[in-house]
Design an enzyme around this catalytic site. Structure first.
Site, PDB file in Angstrom:
ATOM      1  CE1 TYR A  50     -20.781  -4.501  40.900  1.00 56.06           C
ATOM      2  CE2 TYR A  50     -22.168  -2.880  41.999  1.00 56.06           C
ATOM      3  CZ  TYR A  50     -21.702  -3.478  40.851  1.00 56.06           C
ATOM      4  OH  TYR A  50     -22.167  -3.046  39.622  1.00 56.06           O
ATOM      5  CG  HIS A  53     -16.627  -7.412  34.933  1.00 51.47           C
ATOM      6  ND1 HIS A  53     -16.643  -6.038  34.848  1.00 51.47           N
ATOM      7  CD2 HIS A  53     -16.213  -7.872  33.731  1.00 51.47           C
ATOM      8  CE1 HIS A  53     -16.268  -5.676  33.634  1.00 51.47           C
ATOM      9  NE2 HIS A  53     -15.994  -6.767  32.938  1.00 51.47           N
TER      10      HIS A  53
HETATM   11  C1  DQA Z   1     -18.578  -4.196  37.468  1.00 53.74           C
HETATM   12  C2  DQA Z   1     -19.817  -4.433  36.593  1.00 53.74           C
HETATM   13  C3  DQA Z   1     -20.183  -3.181  35.835  1.00 53.74           C
HETATM   14  O1  DQA Z   1     -21.319  -3.408  35.027  1.00 53.74           O
HETATM   15  C4  DQA Z   1     -20.498  -2.054  36.789  1.00 53.74           C
HETATM   16  O2  DQA Z   1     -20.763  -0.862  36.085  1.00 53.74           O
HETATM   17  C5  DQA Z   1     -19.414  -1.851  37.793  1.00 53.74           C
HETATM   18  C6  DQA Z   1     -18.752  -3.015  38.376  1.00 53.74           C
HETATM   19  C7  DQA Z   1     -18.272  -5.416  38.357  1.00 53.74           C
HETATM   20  O3  DQA Z   1     -17.169  -5.468  38.895  1.00 53.74           O
HETATM   21  O4  DQA Z   1     -19.114  -6.294  38.529  1.00 53.74           O
HETATM   22  O5  DQA Z   1     -19.158  -0.725  38.196  1.00 53.74           O
HETATM   23  O6  DQA Z   1     -17.464  -3.999  36.617  1.00 53.74           O
END
Ligand code: DQA
Length: 188
Positions: free
Chosen positions: A68, A146
């Site tokens: 992330y 995402h």
């Molecule tokens: C997310 C991807 C999701 O699968 C995960 O559960 C998240 C973050 C992303 O921003 O990449 O919490 O939404």
């Protein structure tokens, strides 16, 4: 579209089911972009935008930084607020870890003049019909964001309860995804 059809046909012929599914998802995003093109021509410009961050996104910066990134949610929000201010757009940002609070915030758009939503439903992307129903009830245009590319990760992340309702999806471009989504509503 022809390009998409070719990719899809090839993927079904050459690749395994899983690859076909991934390509299908990419195709879906591609179709989303194509729809966006038409939507852009329809001019979805919003003067009051709501950004929703789902569960665990308050931990950005320290949470699995290899996936992330190291930018914190505070930093992301700061940049988004600056962009909105420069464009003369009203921006409200809401993060919560509970589904009910997120649903209540979405319901409040019936009263607060929100014209468009940018949402990263986080883990609820893959599980929450209730959150999907809430956003569908508003009938507001929304972009699903995402940070990571959910289609390049575990198979349980390949299902989104939001994508078919979204104007578009940005997945895998890190925090920039929020900025692209905001630009879309500011400039489209
Ligand atoms: C997310 C991807 C999701 O699968 C995960 O559960 C998240 C973050 C992303 O921003 O990449 O919490 O939404």
């Amino acid at each position: 579209m022809l390009h998409c059809a070719v990719i899809l046909t090839l993927s079904f012929r050459v690749n395994s089911y899983l690859n076909a599914l991934i390509v299908f998802k990419n195709l879906y995003i591609f179709i989303g972009k194509s729809d966006n093109f038409q939507t852009m021509q329809k001019n979805i410009t919003a003067k009051s935008i709501l950004i929703i961050h789902g569960p665990n996104l308050n931990l950005l910066g320290i949470r699995e930084p290899d996936i992330y990134g190291t930018v914190t949610l505070e930093d992301i929000n700061h940049r988004l607020l600056e962009m909105a201010q420069a464009a003369g757009v009203q921006l409200d940002i809401f993060q919560n870890n509970s589904e009910g609070m997120l649903i209540d915030r979405i319901h409040s758009t019936f009263q607060d003049g929100t014209e468009a939503i940018i949402i990263n439903p986080a883990g609820l992307t893959h599980t929450s019909i209730a959150l999907r129903d809430a956003i569908a009830a508003t009938n507001l245009p929304f972009v699903e964001v995402h940070l990571s590319n959910i289609y390049a990760r575990e198979s349980f992340r390949h299902k989104s309860y939001f994508s078919d309702l979204a104007v578009g999806i940005v997945s895998g471009l890190g925090y920039k995804g929020y900025e692209f989504a905001l630009q879309f509503f500011i400039k489209s």
